[in-house]
Design a protein around this motif. Structure first.
Motif, PDB file in Angstrom:
ATOM      1  N   HIS A 158      17.866  31.891 -22.451  1.00  0.00           N
ATOM      2  CA  HIS A 158      17.647  32.966 -21.496  1.00  0.00           C
ATOM      3  C   HIS A 158      18.601  32.917 -20.302  1.00  0.00           C
ATOM      4  O   HIS A 158      19.170  33.936 -19.924  1.00  0.00           O
ATOM      5  CB  HIS A 158      16.194  32.948 -21.005  1.00  0.00           C
ATOM      6  CG  HIS A 158      15.205  33.137 -22.113  1.00  0.00           C
ATOM      7  ND1 HIS A 158      14.048  32.405 -22.215  1.00  0.00           N
ATOM      8  CD2 HIS A 158      15.234  33.954 -23.192  1.00  0.00           C
ATOM      9  CE1 HIS A 158      13.386  32.793 -23.302  1.00  0.00           C
ATOM     10  NE2 HIS A 158      14.092  33.717 -23.907  1.00  0.00           N
ATOM     11  N   ALA A 159      18.783  31.740 -19.696  1.00  0.00           N
ATOM     12  CA  ALA A 159      19.666  31.645 -18.530  1.00  0.00           C
ATOM     13  C   ALA A 159      21.136  31.674 -18.940  1.00  0.00           C
ATOM     14  O   ALA A 159      21.935  32.433 -18.392  1.00  0.00           O
ATOM     15  CB  ALA A 159      19.355  30.377 -17.735  1.00  0.00           C
ATOM     16  N   ALA A 160      21.500  30.838 -19.929  1.00  0.00           N
ATOM     17  CA  ALA A 160      22.897  30.771 -20.366  1.00  0.00           C
ATOM     18  C   ALA A 160      23.236  31.843 -21.403  1.00  0.00           C
ATOM     19  O   ALA A 160      24.404  32.163 -21.597  1.00  0.00           O
ATOM     20  CB  ALA A 160      23.201  29.388 -20.937  1.00  0.00           C
ATOM     21  N   LYS A 161      22.215  32.355 -22.089  1.00  0.00           N
ATOM     22  CA  LYS A 161      22.417  33.369 -23.139  1.00  0.00           C
ATOM     23  C   LYS A 161      23.431  32.903 -24.186  1.00  0.00           C
ATOM     24  O   LYS A 161      24.362  33.620 -24.563  1.00  0.00           O
ATOM     25  CB  LYS A 161      22.839  34.712 -22.533  1.00  0.00           C
ATOM     26  CG  LYS A 161      21.771  35.347 -21.646  1.00  0.00           C
ATOM     27  CD  LYS A 161      22.234  36.679 -21.085  1.00  0.00           C
ATOM     28  CE  LYS A 161      21.116  37.422 -20.372  1.00  0.00           C
ATOM     29  NZ  LYS A 161      20.533  36.672 -19.240  1.00  0.00           N
ATOM     30  N   VAL A 162      23.264  31.678 -24.639  1.00  0.00           N
ATOM     31  CA  VAL A 162      24.172  31.099 -25.620  1.00  0.00           C
ATOM     32  C   VAL A 162      24.108  31.887 -26.928  1.00  0.00           C
ATOM     33  O   VAL A 162      23.025  32.224 -27.414  1.00  0.00           O
ATOM     34  CB  VAL A 162      23.819  29.617 -25.872  1.00  0.00           C
ATOM     35  CG1 VAL A 162      24.636  29.055 -27.029  1.00  0.00           C
ATOM     36  CG2 VAL A 162      24.057  28.794 -24.606  1.00  0.00           C
ATOM     37  N   LYS A 163      25.267  32.165 -27.477  1.00  0.00           N
ATOM     38  CA  LYS A 163      25.359  32.920 -28.733  1.00  0.00           C
ATOM     39  C   LYS A 163      26.422  32.294 -29.632  1.00  0.00           C
ATOM     40  O   LYS A 163      27.181  31.411 -29.195  1.00  0.00           O
ATOM     41  CB  LYS A 163      25.688  34.384 -28.459  1.00  0.00           C
ATOM     42  CG  LYS A 163      27.028  34.611 -27.783  1.00  0.00           C
ATOM     43  CD  LYS A 163      27.224  36.064 -27.410  1.00  0.00           C
ATOM     44  CE  LYS A 163      28.588  36.315 -26.783  1.00  0.00           C
ATOM     45  NZ  LYS A 163      28.848  35.484 -25.607  1.00  0.00           N
ATOM     46  N   ARG A 164      26.466  32.774 -30.859  1.00  0.00           N
ATOM     47  CA  ARG A 164      27.424  32.242 -31.827  1.00  0.00           C
ATOM     48  C   ARG A 164      28.859  32.391 -31.314  1.00  0.00           C
ATOM     49  O   ARG A 164      29.233  33.436 -30.783  1.00  0.00           O
ATOM     50  CB  ARG A 164      27.276  32.980 -33.159  1.00  0.00           C
ATOM     51  CG  ARG A 164      28.172  32.440 -34.272  1.00  0.00           C
ATOM     52  CD  ARG A 164      27.739  32.957 -35.623  1.00  0.00           C
ATOM     53  NE  ARG A 164      26.355  32.572 -35.924  1.00  0.00           N
ATOM     54  CZ  ARG A 164      25.989  31.366 -36.368  1.00  0.00           C
ATOM     55  NH1 ARG A 164      26.930  30.428 -36.553  1.00  0.00           N
ATOM     56  NH2 ARG A 164      24.733  31.103 -36.611  1.00  0.00           N
ATOM     57  N   GLY A 165      29.626  31.331 -31.429  1.00  0.00           N
ATOM     58  CA  GLY A 165      31.023  31.349 -31.010  1.00  0.00           C
ATOM     59  C   GLY A 165      31.269  30.827 -29.613  1.00  0.00           C
ATOM     60  O   GLY A 165      32.418  30.555 -29.242  1.00  0.00           O
ATOM     61  N   GLN A 284      29.826  32.731 -12.947  1.00  0.00           N
ATOM     62  CA  GLN A 284      28.471  33.141 -12.597  1.00  0.00           C
ATOM     63  C   GLN A 284      27.582  31.901 -12.543  1.00  0.00           C
ATOM     64  O   GLN A 284      27.504  31.160 -13.530  1.00  0.00           O
ATOM     65  CB  GLN A 284      27.927  34.130 -13.627  1.00  0.00           C
ATOM     66  CG  GLN A 284      28.774  35.385 -13.796  1.00  0.00           C
ATOM     67  CD  GLN A 284      28.708  36.274 -12.560  1.00  0.00           C
ATOM     68  OE1 GLN A 284      27.640  36.674 -12.120  1.00  0.00           O
ATOM     69  NE2 GLN A 284      29.872  36.568 -12.011  1.00  0.00           N
ATOM     70  N   ILE A 285      26.920  31.674 -11.413  1.00  0.00           N
ATOM     71  CA  ILE A 285      26.061  30.497 -11.251  1.00  0.00           C
ATOM     72  C   ILE A 285      24.602  30.928 -11.319  1.00  0.00           C
ATOM     73  O   ILE A 285      24.175  31.824 -10.588  1.00  0.00           O
ATOM     74  CB  ILE A 285      26.349  29.784  -9.915  1.00  0.00           C
ATOM     75  CG1 ILE A 285      27.810  29.330  -9.871  1.00  0.00           C
ATOM     76  CG2 ILE A 285      25.410  28.589  -9.738  1.00  0.00           C
ATOM     77  CD1 ILE A 285      28.224  28.729  -8.546  1.00  0.00           C
ATOM     78  N   HIS A 286      23.855  30.298 -12.205  1.00  0.00           N
ATOM     79  CA  HIS A 286      22.442  30.618 -12.374  1.00  0.00           C
ATOM     80  C   HIS A 286      21.613  29.349 -12.253  1.00  0.00           C
ATOM     81  O   HIS A 286      22.004  28.292 -12.745  1.00  0.00           O
ATOM     82  CB  HIS A 286      22.177  31.237 -13.751  1.00  0.00           C
ATOM     83  CG  HIS A 286      22.953  32.485 -14.025  1.00  0.00           C
ATOM     84  ND1 HIS A 286      22.535  33.729 -13.623  1.00  0.00           N
ATOM     85  CD2 HIS A 286      24.133  32.679 -14.662  1.00  0.00           C
ATOM     86  CE1 HIS A 286      23.418  34.641 -14.008  1.00  0.00           C
ATOM     87  NE2 HIS A 286      24.397  34.025 -14.638  1.00  0.00           N
ATOM     88  N   GLY A 287      20.464  29.476 -11.629  1.00  0.00           N
ATOM     89  CA  GLY A 287      19.473  28.412 -11.657  1.00  0.00           C
ATOM     90  C   GLY A 287      18.481  28.700 -12.765  1.00  0.00           C
ATOM     91  O   GLY A 287      18.245  29.854 -13.119  1.00  0.00           O
ATOM     92  N   SER A 288      17.904  27.659 -13.341  1.00  0.00           N
ATOM     93  CA  SER A 288      16.934  27.853 -14.418  1.00  0.00           C
ATOM     94  C   SER A 288      15.813  26.839 -14.268  1.00  0.00           C
ATOM     95  O   SER A 288      16.068  25.646 -14.065  1.00  0.00           O
ATOM     96  CB  SER A 288      17.606  27.688 -15.785  1.00  0.00           C
ATOM     97  OG  SER A 288      16.690  27.902 -16.835  1.00  0.00           O
ATOM     98  N   THR A 289      14.584  27.333 -14.330  1.00  0.00           N
ATOM     99  CA  THR A 289      13.437  26.434 -14.244  1.00  0.00           C
ATOM    100  C   THR A 289      12.337  26.903 -15.179  1.00  0.00           C
ATOM    101  O   THR A 289      12.001  28.081 -15.221  1.00  0.00           O
ATOM    102  CB  THR A 289      12.898  26.344 -12.803  1.00  0.00           C
ATOM    103  OG1 THR A 289      11.753  25.487 -12.782  1.00  0.00           O
ATOM    104  CG2 THR A 289      12.482  27.699 -12.267  1.00  0.00           C
ATOM    105  N   TYR A 290      11.839  25.985 -15.945  1.00  0.00           N
ATOM    106  CA  TYR A 290      10.749  26.223 -16.885  1.00  0.00           C
ATOM    107  C   TYR A 290      11.043  27.430 -17.768  1.00  0.00           C
ATOM    108  O   TYR A 290      12.191  27.637 -18.153  1.00  0.00           O
ATOM    109  CB  TYR A 290       9.408  26.359 -16.147  1.00  0.00           C
ATOM    110  CG  TYR A 290       8.231  26.104 -17.076  1.00  0.00           C
ATOM    111  CD1 TYR A 290       8.185  24.936 -17.839  1.00  0.00           C
ATOM    112  CD2 TYR A 290       7.204  27.026 -17.232  1.00  0.00           C
ATOM    113  CE1 TYR A 290       7.142  24.695 -18.707  1.00  0.00           C
ATOM    114  CE2 TYR A 290       6.154  26.787 -18.107  1.00  0.00           C
ATOM    115  CZ  TYR A 290       6.126  25.625 -18.841  1.00  0.00           C
ATOM    116  OH  TYR A 290       5.109  25.392 -19.707  1.00  0.00           O
TER     117      TYR A 290
END
Length: 350
Positions: A158-165, A284-290
């Motif tokens: 959700h925070a990093a939105k990692v996808k294929r590639g 882009q800097i994002h914080g992520s918690t839980y």
């Protein structure tokens, strides 16, 4: 017969260690509450912050916020067709009503962080906090799924939105990071890892990382032009932040996608950075918690299918202070633990 007291490890204001009480009272259930027999409880690095005085709380309460258990008593308004006695459930940190304006948990209302938690033989929860544990998932893994599993999944998906590639660099292959390596691999990324412990680097490679670096090796790599699309930092200090920026800075900004830096870990350091560097690099800097309940469901599903393997080490509940602090050698503060530690109440020890 329903128990009236239990063994519990308590936060006491002014104490740097938890206070073990053998006969901590179990209060009466309210209409919508459930008494859960704790099967296992994960030991989280945030517990160190609570005990170290970084946060100041004047209340006395049972610590432990990462857990699973079996219902043994239901309040009169709990639907027994929905919540089954004897079934193993993973426990979400907060119930459906407890959130702040931006949707993150309110600390004072979180189990083990203000409300009585899971470093005990029993814990009181509500139905909307419980997620059924699939077959094949052990209590130890079901416990860490409730926080480490959710937090790492939310950071990756959700925070990093990692996808294929994508090329993803993960800092810290500990209780959360070793799961994040596997989540990112599952979503099709090429995964790199950075840690200062040789055992952690070895584990990262075993779990699917393409390369694993210590801090000096990564510094040399970024100096030579190594770049990634996403960094996820489970350590978060000035050194890891600088290395993350170095690995992201060389990428082109391609809207709406941009190099992404996700901060998950917590440290006492204030990060120092050049605002012009952030603006010009487009990072882009994002914080992520839980994360949401859906992340817990997804994490448990991946564990049950064997897609993600949790490295878990167990200790009896009575040893919870030993896990957090071995004399002057604090395992958690020193980041010496590979994987995740859980404590298990006596009634569940084999």
């Amino acid at each position: 017969m329903t128990p009236t007291t239990m063994l519990a490890a308590l936060y006491m204001p002014g104490n740097e260690r938890m206070v073990i009480e053998k006969n901590y009272p179990i209060r009466a259930l309210q209409d919508n509450e459930i008494l859960l027999q704790v099967a296992a409880a994960g030991v989280c690095h945030s517990d160190v912050f609570l005990l170290s005085g970084v946060t100041v709380d004047t209340r006395k309460y049972v610590m432990g916020h990462e857990t699973c258990g079996v219902p043994i008593k239901l309040g009169p308004k709990v639907d027994s067709n929905t919540i089954r006695k004897g079934k193993l459930y993973s426990v979400s940190l907060v119930d459906g009503c407890m959130h702040s304006t931006n949707g993150t948990p309110v600390a004072e209302n979180t189990i083990g962080i203000g409300k009585d938690g899971a470093y005990a033989e029993y814990i009181i929860v509500t139905a909307d906090m419980l997620v059924p544990v699939p077959d094949g998932v052990s209590p130890e893994v079901a416990a860490i799924a409730s926080d480490a599993g959710v937090t790492a999944y939310h950071a990756v998906q959700h925070a990093a939105k990692v996808k294929r590639g994508d090329k993803v660099l993960i800092f810290g292959v500990g209780g959360l990071g070793h799961l994040a390596v596997q989540y990112a691999k599952h979503f099709g990324a090429t995964v790199y890892a950075c840690d200062f412990k040789p055992e952690a680097l070895k584990l990262a490679l075993e779990l699917g990382a393409t390369e694993a670096f210590d801090l000096i090796e990564l510094t040399n790599k970024t100096t030579a032009g190594f770049t990634v699309d996403i960094t996820i930092d489970f350590v978060v200090n000035n050194q890891t932040f600088s290395l993350a920026m170095a690995a992201l800075r060389g990428n082109d900004v391609n809207f709406p996608s941009s190099p992404t830096l996700v901060l998950v870990g917590v440290s006492a350091e204030n990060l120092v950075f050049d605002t012009l560097d952030i603006v010009v690099s487009g990072v882009q800097i994002h914080g992520s918690t839980y994360g949401p309940r859906s992340a817990l469901v997804a994490a448990l599903d991946l564990f049950s299918k064997g897609v993600v393997r949790a490295h878990v080490h167990s200790e009896p509940l009575e040893n919870v202070n030993k896990v957090i602090d071995l004399g002057t050698r604090n395992q958690l503060r020193a980041f010496e633990i590979i994987g995740r530690k859980v404590v298990i109440p006596h009634h569940n020890m084999h």
